[in-house]
Scaffold this active site. Structure first.
Site, PDB file in Angstrom:
ATOM      1  CD  GLU A 109     -85.514  17.514  29.642  1.00  0.00           C
ATOM      2  OE1 GLU A 109     -84.640  18.129  28.920  1.00  0.00           O
ATOM      3  OE2 GLU A 109     -85.775  16.043  29.733  1.00  0.00           O
ATOM      4  CE  LYS A 111     -85.260  25.182  22.285  1.00  0.00           C
ATOM      5  NZ  LYS A 111     -84.365  26.251  22.057  1.00  0.00           N
ATOM      6  CG  ASP A 113     -81.203  31.262  24.644  1.00  0.00           C
ATOM      7  OD1 ASP A 113     -81.002  30.627  23.779  1.00  0.00           O
ATOM      8  OD2 ASP A 113     -81.636  32.585  24.323  1.00  0.00           O
ATOM      9  CE1 TYR A 218     -80.052  18.697  25.633  1.00  0.00           C
ATOM     10  CE2 TYR A 218     -79.740  20.421  27.061  1.00  0.00           C
ATOM     11  CZ  TYR A 218     -79.782  20.048  25.818  1.00  0.00           C
ATOM     12  OH  TYR A 218     -79.192  20.700  24.834  1.00  0.00           O
ATOM     13  CE  LYS A 306     -87.078  29.606  20.427  1.00  0.00           C
ATOM     14  NZ  LYS A 306     -86.270  29.390  19.083  1.00  0.00           N
ATOM     15  CB  CYS A 400     -89.283  57.484  -8.080  1.00  0.00           C
ATOM     16  SG  CYS A 400     -87.752  56.283  -7.825  1.00  0.00           S
ATOM     17  CB  CYS A 403     -85.535  58.512 -11.210  1.00  0.00           C
ATOM     18  SG  CYS A 403     -87.115  57.704 -11.391  1.00  0.00           S
ATOM     19  CB  CYS A 418     -90.170  54.099  -9.606  1.00  0.00           C
ATOM     20  SG  CYS A 418     -89.200  54.525 -10.821  1.00  0.00           S
ATOM     21  CB  CYS A 423     -85.673  54.375 -12.224  1.00  0.00           C
ATOM     22  SG  CYS A 423     -85.357  54.522 -10.139  1.00  0.00           S
TER      23      CYS A 423
HETATM   24  S1  IVH Z   1     -83.110  17.978  23.863  1.00  0.00           S
HETATM   25  C1  IVH Z   1     -83.072  15.116  20.391  1.00  0.00           C
HETATM   26  N1  IVH Z   1     -83.541  19.289  25.914  1.00  0.00           N
HETATM   27  O1  IVH Z   1     -82.438  23.540  22.103  1.00  0.00           O
HETATM   28  C2  IVH Z   1     -82.908  15.692  21.650  1.00  0.00           C
HETATM   29  N2  IVH Z   1     -82.625  20.314  23.827  1.00  0.00           N
HETATM   30  O2  IVH Z   1     -84.309  22.776  19.322  1.00  0.00           O
HETATM   31  C3  IVH Z   1     -82.773  17.183  21.183  1.00  0.00           C
HETATM   32  N3  IVH Z   1     -82.146  22.913  24.348  1.00  0.00           N
HETATM   33  O3  IVH Z   1     -80.355  21.914  20.226  1.00  0.00           O
HETATM   34  C4  IVH Z   1     -82.306  18.107  22.350  1.00  0.00           C
HETATM   35  N4  IVH Z   1     -82.638  22.761  26.566  1.00  0.00           N
HETATM   36  O4  IVH Z   1     -79.443  23.360  22.054  1.00  0.00           O
HETATM   37  C5  IVH Z   1     -83.072  19.362  24.537  1.00  0.00           C
HETATM   38  N5  IVH Z   1     -83.825  20.512  27.801  1.00  0.00           N
HETATM   39  C6  IVH Z   1     -83.429  20.739  26.690  1.00  0.00           C
HETATM   40  C7  IVH Z   1     -82.712  21.632  26.234  1.00  0.00           C
HETATM   41  C8  IVH Z   1     -82.621  21.759  24.577  1.00  0.00           C
HETATM   42  C9  IVH Z   1     -82.127  23.581  25.563  1.00  0.00           C
HETATM   43  C10 IVH Z   1     -81.552  23.324  22.989  1.00  0.00           C
HETATM   44  C11 IVH Z   1     -80.434  22.349  22.542  1.00  0.00           C
HETATM   45  C12 IVH Z   1     -81.224  21.927  21.389  1.00  0.00           C
HETATM   46  C13 IVH Z   1     -82.431  22.842  20.846  1.00  0.00           C
HETATM   47  C14 IVH Z   1     -83.498  22.181  20.389  1.00  0.00           C
END
Ligand code: IVH
Length: 661
Positions: A109, A111, A113, A218, A306, A400, A403, A418, A423
């Site tokens: 999935e 992630k 932000d 999710y 990440k 330094c 001083c 130093c 100092c």
């Molecule tokens: S799953 C146990 N799915 O990322 C399940 N998290 O470090 C935990 N996040 O706190 C979350 N997209 O804020 C999950 N597709 C996704 C996500 C997601 C963003 C964020 C969420 C979570 C952090 C995980």
């Protein structure tokens, strides 16, 4: 009756139109038609408020203003995920699972932000929205959550259910909002995540409504209640209830599938209308997830990959030198301010002379900056091709900067020092360290106040801190020192005399002794006298204390006899006061009250657990109570806790907290 029917009808039409527009991205009626229906509904609800529902789509525009955010305990903790940064770490994750005897499929999935939220429905109606908070206790944000148009107010089935997902702001909304803010001379919001977080924490839901927040759902915390066996099924299930589920989520068979997904996500990232900072990889089979279980902090069945940290270019305007408490000299990059992942970067450490030489940095260079581990800014490299010839060579200083004493570089060491004990900068830094949180923890004495009191001549060394009371009248003559503030500082200084030995050892600032080693020394030697008498051999017998640290310790005490004697005379505790209380995020610093009987546990066991983790177990409920632990046949404390809106833990919760320990 006719009116009630019409209200129902309009609600349905509007909800449907909303769903088509915001969830499916497929409008079915025109804006004018939509407005017409909404206005009709608003008018009817105004005239006949008895028919206006809590989940009416007219609530989307906001209007509810709350006084404060109530705390809500999550039934199932809202965990976050361990971050990984490389293909190798993803392979490790997969291998670990395979080694446990599984052959997993994964769901990949995006992630998103933003910030995660939990959304509760009763009989299909949205009743509660909660932030993640510390994972155990979040804040009630229902009033704002109702303004998020992609989040259904009413589900397609009359289920009572909790779902979780990300609340986010689109890139376009952020851009528009910032344009507006620029016009109004308001500070700009740094990124989509901060903007979403700020918006959802508005007390006035009208403001939140204008922020146009959105969701991707999710996670289903109780899939077994619906006979769901995989993560992929749960995504489809939530989608069928009307939630916005990301269409890019993908079920993959193996590591190659994961890597392909990541590659595509990286390529798509820029074009996506929302910010993502990585890819979440989850074991698909929920039974397998259950068996893999959790570590203290994270699930073992999911990771967050990440994307590599963003880099930006900026100008290295200057290199300046700072003096640390040990006299260590550190070169620092002064940068043309740039925004990077949400914060403005002005400075970055350059560690030492060798580091600057190795990177070949010149003053005036265009350099790339990134955040190491996403937090500390670091200079990656100079862009040689951007040089104009006007750049200035870096030259290490010889004296330094405070001083002006000549600096010393010990053999085999990259750092300059130093060594002047007088100092001023060294002394100020040493005092700042002594009073800091992990050392003597003297609240109210911030860095600037220490520096000022030093410069005014009131504290020149550590013992002077404990003589501050005698100088109270003189200090009060200076601007900015109210009687109350000063008394508070002096009281805190006095109280610090009772600290356990490890705080003092750390506070003394012996080279190389961090708070962990200080604790080790305190526990092993029990008194400061034992420690100062210890020989190199005695010290080296302790695990984790090598020769260098042992030398640092013995030479510190050889050179600071007078200081230690002074502190002793001033009445500072020099004994180790037993094992430090363990820190527990849900217990430490909090006040608990227990009511009723808890099966399988005695009250004393619970109290002991609370106290051993730095919490307080008290007898009566007041505004100051943080948590009520609710057992069988509770007394009047229960009623009082409800009146005061105090978070309540049931028996299962306290048992879980104690067992997980
Ligand atoms: S799953 C146990 N799915 O990322 C399940 N998290 O470090 C935990 N996040 O706190 C979350 N997209 O804020 C999950 N597709 C996704 C996500 C997601 C963003 C964020 C969420 C979570 C952090 C995980």
């Amino acid at each position: 009756m006719k009116i009630e029917k019409r209200i129902e009808e309009l609600t349905k039409i509007i909800n449907e139109a909303n769903y088509n527009y915001y969830v499916l991205d497929n409008p079915t009626i025109t804006d004018q038609e939509f407005d017409k229906y909404l206005r009709e509904l608003e008018e009817l609800e105004k005239k006949y408020p008895e028919y206006a529902k809590e989940t009416s789509p007219t609530k989307r525009v906001g209007g509810q203003v709350i006084q404060k955010f109530n705390k809500i305990t999550h039934q199932v903790p809202m965990l976050s995920l361990p971050d990984v940064f490389s293909e190798e770490e993803i392979r490790d994750f997969d291998e670990r699972i395979r080694k446990s005897g599984y052959n997993p499929e994964y769901v990949c999935e995006l992630k998103i932000d933003g910030l995660s939220g939990s959304f509760h429905y009763d009989d299909g109606n949205l009743t509660l929205g909660v932030t993640r908070g510390d994972g155990q206790v979040g804040e009630d944000i229902t009033h704002n959550v109702k303004t998020i148009k992609s989040l259904p107010l009413v589900l397609k089935k009359d289920l009572s259910i909790e779902v979780r997902g990300e609340i986010y702001m689109s890139k376009e909304t952020l851009a528009k909002l910032n344009k507006q803010r620029e016009k109004n001379n308001e500070p700009l919001l740094q990124n989509c995540r901060n903007a979403a977080a700020g918006s959802i924490r508005q007390l006035d839901s009208k403001v939140a409504a204008q922020r146009n927040l959105d969701t991707w759902i999710y996670h289903l915390p109780n899939p077994e209640d619906y006979g769901i066996k995989t993560q992929y099924e749960s995504l489809n299930f939530m989608q069928s209830l009307g939630f916005k589920v990301n269409p890019l989520n993908r079920l993959v068979k193996d590591i190659d599938g994961i890597l392909a997904f990541i590659k595509e996500a990286k390529e798509k990232r820029r074009e996506l209308p929302y910010d993502i900072d990585g890819v979440v990889i989850k074991v698909n089979d929920l039974q397998m997830q259950k068996e893999l279980g959790f570590t203290a902090k994270y699930p073992r069945w999911a990771i967050a990959y990440k994307f590599p940290a963003k880099e930006v270019l900026t100008k290295l305007k200057n290199i300046i030198f700072t003096v640390g408490r040990t006299g260590q000299i550190t070169p620092n990059a002064v940068l043309e301010p740039v925004i990077l992942s949400g914060s403005t970067i002005r400075r970055a450490t350059l560690h030492n002379e060798d580091y600057v030489i190795k990177k070949g940095l010149k003053i005036g260079d265009i350099v790339s900056i990134r955040k190491a581990g996403d937090v500390i800014p670091e200079v990656v490299e100079a862009k040689i091709e951007r040089r104009t010839g006007k750049e200035i060579e870096f030259k290490m200083i010889k004296n330094c900067p405070m001083c002006h004493e000549p600096l010393v570089k010990k053999e085999g060491n990259v750092d300059y020092f130093c060594l002047n004990p007088l100092c001023p900068k060294r002394n100020i830094e040493a005092l700042i360290h002594f009073v800091s949180r992990d050392a003597m923890n003297i609240e109210g004495l911030g860095d600037e106040i220490v520096e000022e009191l030093y410069n005014l001549g009131f504290i020149k060394n550590i013992p002077d801190l404990y003589h501050l009371e005698a100088k109270k009248e003189q200090i009060l003559e200076f601007d900015g020192y109210g009687e109350k503030k000063l008394k508070n500082i002096i009281d805190n200084i006095k109280n610090s005399k009772n600290n356990s030995l490890e705080r003092l050892i750390f506070g003394l600032g012996i080279n190389g002794i961090g708070s962990k080693t200080a604790k080790l020394l305190a526990a092993n030697f029990e008194t400061l006298d034992n420690l100062r008498k210890a020989s190199l051999e005695d010290l080296e017998q302790i695990k984790d204390i090598g020769h260098t640290l042992a030398v640092n310790i013995t030479s510190f005490f050889a050179n600071n006899e007078e200081l230690i004697n002074n502190l002793k005379e001033l009445g500072l505790n020099m004994n180790y006061l037993g094992p430090k209380k363990k820190v527990h995020p849900l217990i430490t610093g909090k006040k608990f009250v227990i009511t009723g009987t808890i099966l399988d546990l005695t009250r004393d066991e619970i109290k002991e657990f609370i106290e051993n983790h730095g919490g307080v177990a008290s007898e009566s409920v007041s505004k100051k109570t943080d948590v009520l632990i609710l057992g069988e046949n509770p007394g009047s404390k229960y009623q009082k806790a409800i009146e005061l809106n105090i978070p309540i833990w049931n028996q299962a919760k306290i048992k879980e907290v104690m067992e997980k320990e």
